[in-house]
Motif scaffolding. Sequence first.
Motif, mmCIF file in Angstrom:
data_model
loop_
_atom_site.group_PDB
_atom_site.id
_atom_site.type_symbol
_atom_site.label_atom_id
_atom_site.label_comp_id
_atom_site.label_asym_id
_atom_site.label_seq_id
_atom_site.Cartn_x
_atom_site.Cartn_y
_atom_site.Cartn_z
ATOM 1 N N PRO A 1 0.793 -1.234 0.000
ATOM 2 C CA PRO A 1 0.000 0.000 0.000
ATOM 3 C C PRO A 1 0.827 1.287 0.000
ATOM 4 O O PRO A 1 0.341 2.342 -0.388
ATOM 5 C CB PRO A 1 -0.830 -0.108 1.284
ATOM 6 C CG PRO A 1 -0.854 -1.553 1.615
ATOM 7 C CD PRO A 1 0.432 -2.126 1.102
ATOM 8 N N ARG A 2 2.083 1.190 0.401
ATOM 9 C CA ARG A 2 2.968 2.353 0.385
ATOM 10 C C ARG A 2 3.044 2.987 -1.006
ATOM 11 O O ARG A 2 3.152 4.201 -1.135
ATOM 12 C CB ARG A 2 4.362 1.913 0.867
ATOM 13 C CG ARG A 2 5.402 2.968 0.913
ATOM 14 C CD ARG A 2 6.718 2.432 1.502
ATOM 15 N NE ARG A 2 7.066 1.084 1.091
ATOM 16 C CZ ARG A 2 7.629 0.764 -0.069
ATOM 17 N NH1 ARG A 2 7.893 1.707 -0.948
ATOM 18 N NH2 ARG A 2 7.926 -0.483 -0.360
ATOM 19 N N HIS A 3 2.955 2.166 -2.048
ATOM 20 C CA HIS A 3 3.019 2.691 -3.418
ATOM 21 C C HIS A 3 1.850 3.642 -3.700
ATOM 22 O O HIS A 3 2.027 4.695 -4.305
ATOM 23 C CB HIS A 3 3.050 1.545 -4.433
ATOM 24 C CG HIS A 3 4.357 0.830 -4.456
ATOM 25 N ND1 HIS A 3 5.360 1.134 -5.338
ATOM 26 C CD2 HIS A 3 4.838 -0.168 -3.669
ATOM 27 C CE1 HIS A 3 6.402 0.350 -5.110
ATOM 28 N NE2 HIS A 3 6.101 -0.450 -4.085
ATOM 29 N N GLU A 4 0.665 3.260 -3.252
ATOM 30 C CA GLU A 4 -0.497 4.136 -3.443
ATOM 31 C C GLU A 4 -0.359 5.411 -2.598
ATOM 32 O O GLU A 4 -0.766 6.491 -3.027
ATOM 33 C CB GLU A 4 -1.792 3.412 -3.099
ATOM 34 C CG GLU A 4 -3.011 4.238 -3.458
ATOM 35 C CD GLU A 4 -4.314 3.492 -3.244
ATOM 36 O OE1 GLU A 4 -5.332 4.184 -3.035
ATOM 37 O OE2 GLU A 4 -4.326 2.250 -3.294
ATOM 38 N N VAL B 1 13.050 5.423 -14.494
ATOM 39 C CA VAL B 1 13.535 5.170 -13.132
ATOM 40 C C VAL B 1 14.206 6.411 -12.553
ATOM 41 O O VAL B 1 13.977 6.768 -11.394
ATOM 42 C CB VAL B 1 14.481 3.945 -13.097
ATOM 43 C CG1 VAL B 1 15.159 3.800 -11.750
ATOM 44 C CG2 VAL B 1 13.706 2.673 -13.444
ATOM 45 N N ALA B 2 15.017 7.087 -13.360
ATOM 46 C CA ALA B 2 15.692 8.300 -12.876
ATOM 47 C C ALA B 2 14.686 9.392 -12.530
ATOM 48 O O ALA B 2 14.781 10.025 -11.465
ATOM 49 C CB ALA B 2 16.690 8.799 -13.921
ATOM 50 N N THR B 3 13.716 9.604 -13.398
ATOM 51 C CA THR B 3 12.701 10.630 -13.166
ATOM 52 C C THR B 3 11.849 10.305 -11.947
ATOM 53 O O THR B 3 11.667 11.142 -11.056
ATOM 54 C CB THR B 3 11.800 10.783 -14.413
ATOM 55 O OG1 THR B 3 12.623 11.124 -15.532
ATOM 56 C CG2 THR B 3 10.745 11.853 -14.203
ATOM 57 N N MET B 4 11.336 9.088 -11.904
ATOM 58 C CA MET B 4 10.470 8.664 -10.812
ATOM 59 C C MET B 4 11.196 8.772 -9.468
ATOM 60 O O MET B 4 10.650 9.286 -8.492
ATOM 61 C CB MET B 4 10.019 7.221 -11.062
ATOM 62 C CG MET B 4 9.209 6.597 -9.967
ATOM 63 S SD MET B 4 8.761 4.884 -10.359
ATOM 64 C CE MET B 4 10.364 4.102 -10.445
ATOM 65 N N ASN B 5 12.427 8.316 -9.429
ATOM 66 C CA ASN B 5 13.161 8.329 -8.169
ATOM 67 C C ASN B 5 13.599 9.728 -7.754
ATOM 68 O O ASN B 5 13.662 10.019 -6.559
ATOM 69 C CB ASN B 5 14.330 7.352 -8.224
ATOM 70 C CG ASN B 5 13.854 5.946 -7.985
ATOM 71 O OD1 ASN B 5 13.716 5.525 -6.852
ATOM 72 N ND2 ASN B 5 13.542 5.223 -9.056
ATOM 73 N N THR B 6 13.866 10.594 -8.705
ATOM 74 C CA THR B 6 14.187 11.988 -8.371
ATOM 75 C C THR B 6 12.971 12.672 -7.745
ATOM 76 O O THR B 6 13.086 13.346 -6.715
ATOM 77 C CB THR B 6 14.647 12.759 -9.627
ATOM 78 O OG1 THR B 6 15.816 12.112 -10.150
ATOM 79 C CG2 THR B 6 14.954 14.206 -9.308
ATOM 80 N N ILE B 7 11.811 12.478 -8.349
ATOM 81 C CA ILE B 7 10.576 13.063 -7.809
ATOM 82 C C ILE B 7 10.310 12.533 -6.409
ATOM 83 O O ILE B 7 10.012 13.301 -5.481
ATOM 84 C CB ILE B 7 9.380 12.775 -8.756
ATOM 85 C CG1 ILE B 7 9.538 13.552 -10.057
ATOM 86 C CG2 ILE B 7 8.052 13.108 -8.075
ATOM 87 C CD1 ILE B 7 8.591 13.121 -11.171
ATOM 88 N N GLU B 8 10.427 11.219 -6.230
ATOM 89 C CA GLU B 8 10.179 10.625 -4.916
ATOM 90 C C GLU B 8 11.215 11.076 -3.886
ATOM 91 O O GLU B 8 10.868 11.324 -2.723
ATOM 92 C CB GLU B 8 10.176 9.096 -5.021
ATOM 93 C CG GLU B 8 8.999 8.561 -5.800
ATOM 94 C CD GLU B 8 9.103 7.078 -6.109
ATOM 95 O OE1 GLU B 8 8.074 6.514 -6.531
ATOM 96 O OE2 GLU B 8 10.193 6.481 -5.957
ATOM 97 N N PRO C 1 10.440 11.315 0.495
ATOM 98 C CA PRO C 1 11.489 10.389 0.956
ATOM 99 C C PRO C 1 11.064 9.563 2.172
ATOM 100 O O PRO C 1 11.520 8.432 2.348
ATOM 101 C CB PRO C 1 12.665 11.315 1.286
ATOM 102 C CG PRO C 1 12.045 12.647 1.540
ATOM 103 C CD PRO C 1 10.851 12.706 0.625
ATOM 104 N N ASP C 2 10.165 10.100 2.979
ATOM 105 C CA ASP C 2 9.704 9.387 4.175
ATOM 106 C C ASP C 2 8.856 8.155 3.846
ATOM 107 O O ASP C 2 8.712 7.263 4.686
ATOM 108 C CB ASP C 2 8.898 10.327 5.078
ATOM 109 C CG ASP C 2 7.712 10.950 4.359
ATOM 110 O OD1 ASP C 2 7.916 11.592 3.301
ATOM 111 O OD2 ASP C 2 6.570 10.787 4.839
ATOM 112 N N LEU C 3 8.311 8.085 2.636
ATOM 113 C CA LEU C 3 7.488 6.936 2.245
ATOM 114 C C LEU C 3 8.275 5.855 1.501
ATOM 115 O O LEU C 3 7.744 4.784 1.233
ATOM 116 C CB LEU C 3 6.311 7.390 1.377
ATOM 117 C CG LEU C 3 5.240 8.226 2.076
ATOM 118 C CD1 LEU C 3 4.172 8.666 1.083
ATOM 119 C CD2 LEU C 3 4.618 7.456 3.240
#
Length: 127
Positions: A32-35, A82-89, A94-96
Amino acid sequence: MTKTSIYKILTYCIATVWIANGLFCKVLNLVPRHEKIVARILGDDYSRPLTIVIGISEIIMTVWILSGYKTKLNAIAQIAIVATMNTIEFILVPDLLLWGKLNSLFASIFIVVVYFNEFYLNKKELK
């Protein structure tokens, strides 16, 4: 072990990452963390349907990887996503993330594996 064998094994491992994250984590909502990440970034109103769409996109990526169609373009797409998604996250949620900001290290390793697999191990001509 030959480069071809290693390439095939890594290709299946990479595809497994995409199917696990798309189908199990997002579509089936086993993580559920993804949602929650989607909700925090894009808003609560449509977080479930958007998470499913993202999951289906990751399943499509799995099919594309396993198809062997335009593998160089596929690797570039994976790296960019992956680079875009992880940069945004990294910036917004970052806490999720499973390993917090350290997630970026694992994303970077994944990017290097995708690059190495396609541009070093796979010596097919550009199509």
